[in-house]
Write a protein that holds these residues in place. Structure first.
Motif, short mmCIF file in Angstrom:
data_model
loop_
_atom_site.label_atom_id
_atom_site.label_comp_id
_atom_site.label_asym_id
_atom_site.label_seq_id
_atom_site.Cartn_x
_atom_site.Cartn_y
_atom_site.Cartn_z
N LYS A 49 73.12 45.92 84.23
CA LYS A 49 72.07 45.42 83.33
C LYS A 49 70.97 44.69 84.10
O LYS A 49 69.87 44.51 83.60
CB LYS A 49 72.66 44.50 82.26
CG LYS A 49 73.35 45.26 81.15
CD LYS A 49 73.74 44.35 80.01
CE LYS A 49 74.25 45.19 78.85
NZ LYS A 49 74.46 44.40 77.65
N LYS A 53 66.20 50.07 87.78
CA LYS A 53 66.17 51.40 87.17
C LYS A 53 67.48 52.11 87.51
O LYS A 53 67.99 52.00 88.61
CB LYS A 53 64.99 52.22 87.68
CG LYS A 53 64.91 53.59 87.02
CD LYS A 53 63.58 54.26 87.29
CE LYS A 53 63.56 55.57 86.56
NZ LYS A 53 62.47 55.73 85.67
N THR A 55 69.27 56.00 87.20
CA THR A 55 69.23 57.41 86.84
C THR A 55 70.64 57.97 87.00
O THR A 55 71.39 57.56 87.88
CB THR A 55 68.23 58.22 87.71
OG1 THR A 55 68.65 58.20 89.08
CG2 THR A 55 66.82 57.67 87.58
N GLN A 62 75.30 59.20 81.05
CA GLN A 62 74.26 58.54 80.28
C GLN A 62 74.84 57.97 78.97
O GLN A 62 74.54 56.84 78.59
CB GLN A 62 73.11 59.50 79.99
CG GLN A 62 71.90 58.83 79.39
CD GLN A 62 70.74 59.78 79.24
OE1 GLN A 62 70.92 60.95 78.88
NE2 GLN A 62 69.53 59.30 79.51
N LYS A 66 75.04 54.10 77.82
CA LYS A 66 74.40 53.73 76.56
C LYS A 66 75.38 52.95 75.68
O LYS A 66 75.01 51.96 75.04
CB LYS A 66 73.90 54.98 75.84
CG LYS A 66 73.12 54.66 74.57
CD LYS A 66 72.58 55.94 73.94
CE LYS A 66 71.75 55.59 72.72
NZ LYS A 66 71.16 56.78 72.10
N ASP A 71 70.43 51.16 79.66
CA ASP A 71 69.50 52.30 79.62
C ASP A 71 69.54 53.04 80.95
O ASP A 71 69.66 52.42 82.02
CB ASP A 71 68.07 51.82 79.36
CG ASP A 71 67.90 51.28 77.95
OD1 ASP A 71 68.55 51.81 77.03
OD2 ASP A 71 67.10 50.34 77.78
N SER A 72 69.43 54.36 80.87
CA SER A 72 69.37 55.18 82.09
C SER A 72 68.53 56.41 81.80
O SER A 72 68.29 56.78 80.65
CB SER A 72 70.78 55.59 82.54
OG SER A 72 71.41 56.39 81.56
N GLU A 73 68.09 57.04 82.87
CA GLU A 73 67.31 58.27 82.78
C GLU A 73 68.15 59.41 83.35
O GLU A 73 68.78 59.26 84.40
CB GLU A 73 66.02 58.13 83.58
CG GLU A 73 65.14 59.34 83.55
CD GLU A 73 63.89 59.17 84.40
OE1 GLU A 73 63.31 60.20 84.80
OE2 GLU A 73 63.50 58.02 84.69
#
Length: 191
Positions: A49, A53, A55, A62, A66, A71-73
């Motif tokens: 957290k 960033k 990914t 993901q 979540k 949050d992730s890409e």
């Protein structure tokens, strides 16, 4: 913590060190599996957290993050960007194993029997991609194969380039690690 809690704590320690020194932390194209321990999940959640960033390389990772409120890409695995070696003649059978808590002696013996039946009189190339985790099980499997009169060749301590080259030259690969199978698939090796 699927490999071990110690391994997870090591990697989380690297992240924590960077954060303590005020550095931005990027998690790049990582895969996450469900946690075995509440401690591993708790520590991971609270450190991730704080990352700048994140990914991930697959939807399940993901979704797992979540569910933890992180949050992730979604991005493709970096191996997709690596060029495989062009090999005109594909030959040989490769086996890539990693030590895993569900990998039993029965499984290894059944796998050796299947190899003996389906690939008679073939030298089997055994790949250790991460020697600290893979090599012990590879050596154990080599011994099982040799007891069944199957010739083996062990590949260990390879560079990334040499690993890609060797796997790309195979006709078949039986692999446990995601990246071994991904490299083989890209090189049109039967997996």
């Amino acid at each position: 913590d699927i490999t071990s809690l110690k391994s997870l704590i090591y990697y989380l320690g690297v992240i924590l060190s960077a954060l303590l020194f005020g550095k931005k932390v990027y998690i790049f194209a990582q895969g996450f599996t469900p946690f075995r321990t509440d401690l591993g999940k708790f520590l991971t959640k609270h450190l991730l957290k704080r990352c700048h960033k994140i990914t991930v390389r697959d939807i399940k990772s993901q979704e797992l993050l979540k569910a933890m409120g992180i949050d992730s890409e979604l991005v493709s695995d970096p191996v997709f960007g690596i060029e495989t070696f062009v090999v005109q003649k594909k030959e040989g059978i490769g086996v890539q194993l990693r030590n895993y808590h569900t990998l039993s002696d029965d499984f290894l013996n059944n796998l050796a029997d299947a190899i003996s039946k389906n690939f008679p009189n073939q030298k089997i190339k055994l790949f250790s991609l991460q020697d600290s985790i893979d090599l012990a099980i590879i050596n154990k499997f080599a011994q099982i194969l040799q007891e069944k009169n199957i010739e083996t060749l062990i590949y260990k301590n390879l560079t990334i380039e040499k690993t890609i080259e060797e796997i790309s030259s195979l006709e078949y690969l039986i692999g446990m690690r995601f990246h071994a199978n991904l490299i083989a698939t890209k090189a049109k090796v039967k997996v």
